[in-house]
Design a protein around this motif. Structure first.
Motif, short mmCIF file in Angstrom:
data_model
loop_
_atom_site.label_atom_id
_atom_site.label_comp_id
_atom_site.label_asym_id
_atom_site.label_seq_id
_atom_site.Cartn_x
_atom_site.Cartn_y
_atom_site.Cartn_z
N VAL A 16 0.86 -1.18 0.00
CA VAL A 16 0.00 0.00 0.00
C VAL A 16 0.89 1.23 0.00
O VAL A 16 1.91 1.26 0.71
CB VAL A 16 -0.89 -0.01 1.26
N ASP A 17 0.54 2.23 -0.77
CA ASP A 17 1.30 3.47 -0.76
C ASP A 17 1.17 4.14 0.61
O ASP A 17 0.05 4.39 1.07
CB ASP A 17 0.82 4.40 -1.87
N VAL A 43 -3.94 0.79 -2.78
CA VAL A 43 -3.39 -0.56 -2.88
C VAL A 43 -2.62 -0.69 -4.19
O VAL A 43 -3.16 -0.43 -5.26
CB VAL A 43 -4.51 -1.61 -2.83
N LEU A 44 -1.38 -1.13 -4.09
CA LEU A 44 -0.53 -1.22 -5.26
C LEU A 44 -0.50 -2.64 -5.84
O LEU A 44 -0.60 -2.82 -7.05
CB LEU A 44 0.89 -0.78 -4.90
N MET A 45 -0.36 -3.63 -4.99
CA MET A 45 -0.19 -5.00 -5.47
C MET A 45 -0.36 -5.99 -4.33
O MET A 45 -0.36 -5.61 -3.16
CB MET A 45 1.21 -5.18 -6.07
N ASP A 93 1.34 0.47 -15.05
CA ASP A 93 0.29 1.07 -14.23
C ASP A 93 0.79 1.25 -12.79
O ASP A 93 1.64 0.49 -12.33
CB ASP A 93 -0.97 0.18 -14.21
N ARG A 94 0.18 2.22 -12.13
CA ARG A 94 0.56 2.45 -10.74
C ARG A 94 0.16 1.26 -9.85
O ARG A 94 0.93 0.81 -9.03
CB ARG A 94 -0.12 3.73 -10.27
N SER A 95 -1.06 0.77 -10.04
CA SER A 95 -1.54 -0.37 -9.26
C SER A 95 -1.72 -1.58 -10.15
O SER A 95 -2.07 -1.45 -11.33
CB SER A 95 -2.89 -0.01 -8.62
N CYS A 96 -1.52 -2.77 -9.60
CA CYS A 96 -1.78 -3.99 -10.35
C CYS A 96 -3.27 -4.27 -10.49
O CYS A 96 -3.67 -5.09 -11.31
CB CYS A 96 -1.11 -5.18 -9.66
N PHE A 97 -4.09 -3.58 -9.71
CA PHE A 97 -5.53 -3.85 -9.70
C PHE A 97 -6.28 -2.90 -10.63
O PHE A 97 -7.16 -2.17 -10.20
CB PHE A 97 -6.07 -3.74 -8.28
N SER A 98 -5.94 -2.94 -11.90
CA SER A 98 -6.58 -1.98 -12.80
C SER A 98 -7.71 -2.58 -13.62
O SER A 98 -8.43 -1.85 -14.31
CB SER A 98 -5.53 -1.35 -13.73
N ARG A 99 -7.91 -3.88 -13.54
CA ARG A 99 -8.98 -4.50 -14.32
C ARG A 99 -10.28 -4.57 -13.53
O ARG A 99 -10.36 -5.24 -12.49
CB ARG A 99 -8.57 -5.92 -14.74
N ARG A 100 -11.30 -3.91 -14.02
CA ARG A 100 -12.59 -3.88 -13.35
C ARG A 100 -13.42 -5.08 -13.80
O ARG A 100 -13.72 -5.21 -14.98
CB ARG A 100 -13.29 -2.57 -13.72
N ALA A 156 3.67 0.14 -9.37
CA ALA A 156 3.98 -1.21 -8.90
C ALA A 156 3.84 -2.25 -10.01
O ALA A 156 4.43 -3.32 -9.94
CB ALA A 156 3.07 -1.57 -7.74
N CYS A 157 3.05 -1.96 -11.04
CA CYS A 157 2.70 -2.99 -12.00
C CYS A 157 3.72 -3.07 -13.14
O CYS A 157 4.20 -2.05 -13.62
CB CYS A 157 1.30 -2.73 -12.56
N HIS A 158 3.96 -4.30 -13.58
CA HIS A 158 4.91 -4.50 -14.68
C HIS A 158 4.40 -3.91 -15.99
O HIS A 158 5.15 -3.70 -16.93
CB HIS A 158 5.23 -5.99 -14.86
N THR A 159 3.07 -3.62 -16.04
CA THR A 159 2.48 -3.02 -17.23
C THR A 159 2.76 -1.51 -17.31
O THR A 159 2.46 -0.88 -18.31
CB THR A 159 0.96 -3.19 -17.23
#
Lengths: 136, 136
Positions: free
Chosen positions: A42-43, A49-51, A120-127, A115-118
């Motif tokens: 978490v930042d 939440v980052l990952m 993106d800031r967060s790995c939780f970007s898929r809704r 945090a994300c290898h893509t």
């Protein structure tokens, strides 16, 4: 990295040291049958939440010793220091444990893109699903 | 619970319905060898991490159908609707998936005292280690 050789913009991240830990830190964690525990990064400032990743006892030791976020890669079966190759490093301000001892929270300063290898800031970007707005 | 029989103070939580989901929702999740996925519950408004628990396909279905947060209790080996006995219910606004498909985020409105059975708002209240303040 010390003050003398830092890159521009990295100063807030460059002066961290080891973490001061509960001496029983290894014993209070309920490691799962694979010897791992889930960790949510978490930042520390923004609170987002980052990952989520996995931590072994050795990864936790390395985190406490270096102040960097270390994890256990289940696919590569190896210790992994976040951002070591990408530069998207995480500097840990605090480690917390949940009430039943089987999940960690890493409060981190996230360096780089996110945090994300893509990228993106967060790995939780898929809704996956969304609810109706609450009617008050 | 509908408008006619709500308790005082529960109105913002009373008008939720099912979630609108990606039709492939079950297929896009990488369930682990126990058929579960880790889920991090985060307060939808404040953004703080409340808890980490486990979700089975049936728990995810129930969450999508009811808008309440359902989990799988590994110790009791049963589906579990958060707050059903305690009243500390979670109303789900969004479900997100992480980049490698093996962790969920529940964005929730947390009703009652909080997410933790101890009465704390977050289950992550135990501080295991703390780092030095960053020197800028």
């Amino acid at each position: 990295m010390t003050g003398a050789d830092h890159l521009p913009g990295t100063e807030p991240f460059a002066a961290r040291g080891p973490l001061e830990a509960d001496p029983a830190v290894r014993e209070v964690v309920s490691w799962n049958s694979d010897g791992l525990v889930a960790a949510v990064a978490v930042d520390a400032t923004r609170g987002d939440v980052l990952m989520l990743a996995w931590v072994s006892p050795e990864a936790l030791d390395a985190t406490l010793r270096t102040g960097r976020a270390w994890y256990w890669s289940r696919s590569r079966r190896s210790l992994w220091c976040k951002g070591e190759t990408s530069g998207d490093r995480q500097w840990v301000r605090e480690v917390r444990l949940d009430c039943d001892g089987d999940a960690l929270l890493y409060l981190v300063d996230q360096e780089g893109r996110g945090a994300c290898h893509t990228g993106d800031r967060s790995c939780f970007s898929r809704r996956l699903a969304v609810g109706p707005e609450p009617r008050v």
